[in-house]
Write a protein that holds these residues in place. Structure first.
Motif, PDB file in Angstrom:
ATOM      1  N   SER A 133      -0.041 -22.504   5.840  1.00 27.11           N
ATOM      2  CA  SER A 133       0.835 -23.525   6.199  1.00 27.11           C
ATOM      3  C   SER A 133       0.996 -23.897   7.857  1.00 27.11           C
ATOM      4  O   SER A 133       1.353 -24.887   8.381  1.00 27.11           O
ATOM      5  N   SER A 134       0.168 -23.063   8.598  1.00 26.87           N
ATOM      6  CA  SER A 134       0.216 -23.177  10.185  1.00 26.87           C
ATOM      7  C   SER A 134      -1.405 -23.131  10.408  1.00 26.87           C
ATOM      8  O   SER A 134      -1.662 -21.980  11.045  1.00 26.87           O
ATOM      9  N   ASP A 136      -3.032 -24.099  12.967  1.00 20.70           N
ATOM     10  CA  ASP A 136      -3.214 -23.881  14.379  1.00 20.70           C
ATOM     11  C   ASP A 136      -3.000 -22.803  14.752  1.00 20.70           C
ATOM     12  O   ASP A 136      -3.583 -21.942  15.746  1.00 20.70           O
ATOM     13  N   THR A 174       1.321 -16.658   6.083  1.00 23.18           N
ATOM     14  CA  THR A 174       1.575 -18.481   5.898  1.00 23.18           C
ATOM     15  C   THR A 174       1.025 -18.937   4.956  1.00 23.18           C
ATOM     16  O   THR A 174       0.695 -20.493   4.485  1.00 23.18           O
ATOM     17  N   ASP A 228       3.425 -26.237  11.014  1.00 25.08           N
ATOM     18  CA  ASP A 228       2.992 -26.083  12.269  1.00 25.08           C
ATOM     19  C   ASP A 228       4.049 -25.157  13.096  1.00 25.08           C
ATOM     20  O   ASP A 228       4.942 -24.764  12.709  1.00 25.08           O
ATOM     21  N   SER A 229       3.480 -24.993  14.274  1.00 28.20           N
ATOM     22  CA  SER A 229       4.287 -23.831  15.119  1.00 28.20           C
ATOM     23  C   SER A 229       4.966 -24.536  16.281  1.00 28.20           C
ATOM     24  O   SER A 229       5.748 -24.066  17.119  1.00 28.20           O
TER      25      SER A 229
END
Length: 289
Positions: A133-134, A136, A174, A228-229
């Motif tokens: 899911s993240s 980056d 994630t 994202d974070s």
């Protein structure tokens, strides 16, 4: 390209346009229960194809950009940004990239008695692919792994092993269950990120970002919160400041000129934002560079 050895391993692919890799050679680490062998980032050529019936190490690969396909133990998985998969001894795998969207991918190869146990407990399971899911966050961990793998320090193998464990834990944390709804949402998020990257110089705020992405503000923010974070405006600001930092390294540039170039009519506002991102004012950054 940087390596920690005089000669690249034979299994490093030559079907790349660009690569940033490392190879750890350390006799003192061979008895360790978990040991990094190599890792890196590869920009694949349009005709990239890997077809291996076997591989001597355990490997985790992560797609940062592009599209392709991997076949693991006869099962096909589509590859796109955020996809990660693993293989190892006894796992046949075939990997290809789409010609128009060549893969940019990270990888890490490792071995030791604890390697298989770690993948079995936390994943990605051998011969399987999962979506995170993240992306980056995973990219930042891989970049840190590469940087430490290339230092040549006697501590590099130990540090890289610790980073590998962090990587596996973060992938487990994630990973998301893929279904039609999730896949559609992630695709929209990924397209939004690409739009922000390509248009960061002209976009001025959240409203313009949402309009350019053809979705409303609230949904755009929900997508970034989920995958994202950071928020979409924070991501836009990060992209602007990254480019501004590159521009400031030019000997003929000034802080005021760069501020105007990146849409800041007030150079003091630009300086505050730059310092929030990098920890130092742009003038100091330029002087140090």
């Amino acid at each position: 390209m940087a390596l920690n050895a005089k000669k690249e391993p034979d299994f490093f692919s030559s079907q790349v346009t660009r690569a940033n890799r490392f190879y750890l050679v350390s006799r003192s680490q061979k008895k360790q229960s978990l040991r990094i062998v190599c890792g890196g980032c590869e920009h694949c050529q349009p005709g990239y194809r890997i077809d291996r019936p076997n591989f001597p190490f355990y490997s985790v690969e992560f797609v940062a950009k592009g599209k392709g396909e991997v076949i693991l133990k006869g099962k096909k998985f589509a590859l796109f940004a955020g996809k990660t998969f693993s293989y190892g001894p006894g796992i046949a795998h075939v990997m290809t990239t789409e010609h128009e969207f060549p893969l940019v991918k990270y990888f890490v190869d490792f071995t030791g008695p604890e390697a298989l146990k770690m993948l079995q407990k936390f994943g990605p399971a051998l011969g399987c692919a999962v979506q995170v899911s993240s992306p980056d966050v995973i990219i930042r961990i891989f970049d840190d792994l590469i940087k430490n793998g290339q230092t040549g320090s006697s501590y590099s193998p130990l540090i890289c092993t610790a980073i590998l464990q962090q990587l596996i834990f973060k992938i487990a944390e994630t990973s998301i269950i893929e279904n039609t709804r999730t896949t559609t949402a992630f695709y929209t998020y990924q397209k939004s990120r690409e739009i922000i990257q390509k248009n960061c110089l002209t976009l001025r705020g959240l409203d313009e970002v949402a309009e350019k992405c053809n979705i409303d503000n609230a949904y755009l923010c929900r997508l970034f919160k989920r995958f994202d974070s950071q928020g979409p405006y924070q991501y836009l600001t990060q992209m602007k400041m990254n480019l501004a930092a590159q521009r400031l390294q030019s000997p003929n540039s000034s802080v005021k000129e760069v501020a105007m170039e990146f849409g800041f009519s007030d150079p003091f506002h630009f300086s505050r934002v730059f310092k929030r991102i990098f920890g130092i004012p742009p003038g100091t950054f330029k002087y140090l560079r």
